[in-house]
Design an enzyme around this catalytic site. Structure first.
Site, PDB file in Angstrom:
ATOM      1  N   ASP A  22       0.942  -1.420  -0.159  1.00  8.42           N
ATOM      2  CA  ASP A  22      -0.003  -0.015  -0.131  1.00  8.42           C
ATOM      3  C   ASP A  22       0.799   1.249   0.156  1.00  8.42           C
ATOM      4  O   ASP A  22       0.157   2.253   0.585  1.00  8.42           O
ATOM      5  CB  ASP A  22      -1.078  -0.023   1.068  1.00  8.42           C
ATOM      6  CG  ASP A  22      -1.862  -1.262   1.059  1.00  8.42           C
ATOM      7  OD1 ASP A  22      -2.321  -1.519   0.049  1.00  8.42           O
ATOM      8  OD2 ASP A  22      -2.203  -1.750   2.240  1.00  8.42           O
ATOM      9  N   ARG A  23       1.853   1.129  -0.608  1.00  4.80           N
ATOM     10  CA  ARG A  23       2.994   2.429  -0.639  1.00  4.80           C
ATOM     11  C   ARG A  23       3.233   2.757   0.624  1.00  4.80           C
ATOM     12  O   ARG A  23       3.755   4.039   0.748  1.00  4.80           O
ATOM     13  CB  ARG A  23       2.603   3.506  -1.470  1.00  4.80           C
ATOM     14  CG  ARG A  23       2.239   2.780  -2.977  1.00  4.80           C
ATOM     15  CD  ARG A  23       2.551   3.972  -3.926  1.00  4.80           C
ATOM     16  NE  ARG A  23       2.758   3.517  -5.254  1.00  4.80           N
ATOM     17  CZ  ARG A  23       2.155   2.758  -5.987  1.00  4.80           C
ATOM     18  NH1 ARG A  23       0.758   2.577  -5.704  1.00  4.80           N
ATOM     19  NH2 ARG A  23       2.631   2.355  -7.313  1.00  4.80           N
ATOM     20  N   LEU A  24       3.149   2.172   1.711  1.00  5.68           N
ATOM     21  CA  LEU A  24       3.398   2.595   3.258  1.00  5.68           C
ATOM     22  C   LEU A  24       4.882   1.846   3.290  1.00  5.68           C
ATOM     23  O   LEU A  24       5.256   1.099   4.348  1.00  5.68           O
ATOM     24  CB  LEU A  24       2.555   2.111   4.276  1.00  5.68           C
ATOM     25  CG  LEU A  24       1.120   2.568   3.975  1.00  5.68           C
ATOM     26  CD1 LEU A  24       0.125   1.900   5.059  1.00  5.68           C
ATOM     27  CD2 LEU A  24       1.111   4.025   4.087  1.00  5.68           C
TER      28      LEU A  24
END
Ligand SMILES: Cc1cc2nc3c(=O)[nH]c(=O)nc-3n(C[C@H](O)[C@H](O)[C@H](O)COP(=O)(O)O)c2cc1C
Length: 200
Positions: A178-180
């Site tokens: 999640d692009r975290l």
């Protein structure tokens, strides 16, 4: 997925770099030692190119090149550089920033003489980053230097050698869902290294 340790304020970025570099070497990535070197020209124009990391330790990260090349001229004028590694299979990036210096003549000698003879002659034949008329002109230079050094050792050209990037900032980036992503930035001052977690 491999992750960097949580920052505690005491980690050593060189140790983490070594761990990641070894994992990159074992991952099957082609040329894990390739890195982008960014420099800045006299007019402030940035430029970047890929080179190979040849040595690293707590003193810095070393690559070899032609001192008269575009990068050589830029690094001699503005001795600051940024190195970027991207190890795609591992979803990792490392960015290294710092001051640049030429390695000692002896260190360049040692590395130059560890290279194959063809690469040694090639270093003499190439006025790296200069305009040349055609491929033939380059090959003529190669033949000329092959003849010149026939039967003896190929000496280190005075226009060729290593640069060391002495880091004061190293950022490790680990891709996550999640692009975290995880980002850990190590910065050094007179007291040593400190580490901060950055927002992805
Ligand atoms: C995988 C790869 C590795 C390279 N390694 C080096 C290197 O170690 N030293 C070098 O001078 N050029 C190397 N090059 C060529 C540079 O990318 C670049 O074309 C050259 O150094 C001239 O750059 P400049 O005109 O910006 O100075 C490599 C290129 C690639 C694609």
């Amino acid at each position: 997925m491999l992750s960097p340790p949580e920052p505690t304020g005491t980690e050593d970025p060189f140790e983490l770099f070594e761990t990641w570099f070894k994992q990159a070497e074992q991952s099957g990535i082609v040329l894990p030692e390739s890195m982008t070197v960014s420099s800045v020209g006299e007019d402030g124009r940035p430029s970047a190119r890929v080179v190979l990391l040849k040595e690293y330790d707590e003193k810095g990260f070393v690559f070899y090149t032609n001192y008269g090349s575009r990068k050589g001229q830029e690094l001699d004028t503005h001795p600051l550089a940024c190195l970027t590694f991207h190890w795609n299979i591992l979803q990792r990036q490392v960015r290294i920033e710092g001051r640049v210096e030429r390695v000692s003549h002896q260190q360049s000698e040692n590395y130059f003489h560890s290279r194959g003879r063809g690469s040694q002659v090639g270093a003499w034949a190439s006025h790296q980053s200069q305009v040349i008329a055609n491929r033939e002109a380059l090959e003529q230079q190669v033949s000329m230097y092959k003849d010149k050094f026939a039967g003896g050792e190929v000496p280190l050209p005075e226009f060729w050698g290593g640069y060391r990037v002495i880091p004061d900032c190293i950022e490790f980036w680990q891709g996550k869902a999640d692009r975290l992503h995880d980002r850990f930035r190590y910065t050094s001052d007179a007291k040593g290294w400190k580490v901060d977690r950055l927002s992805p």
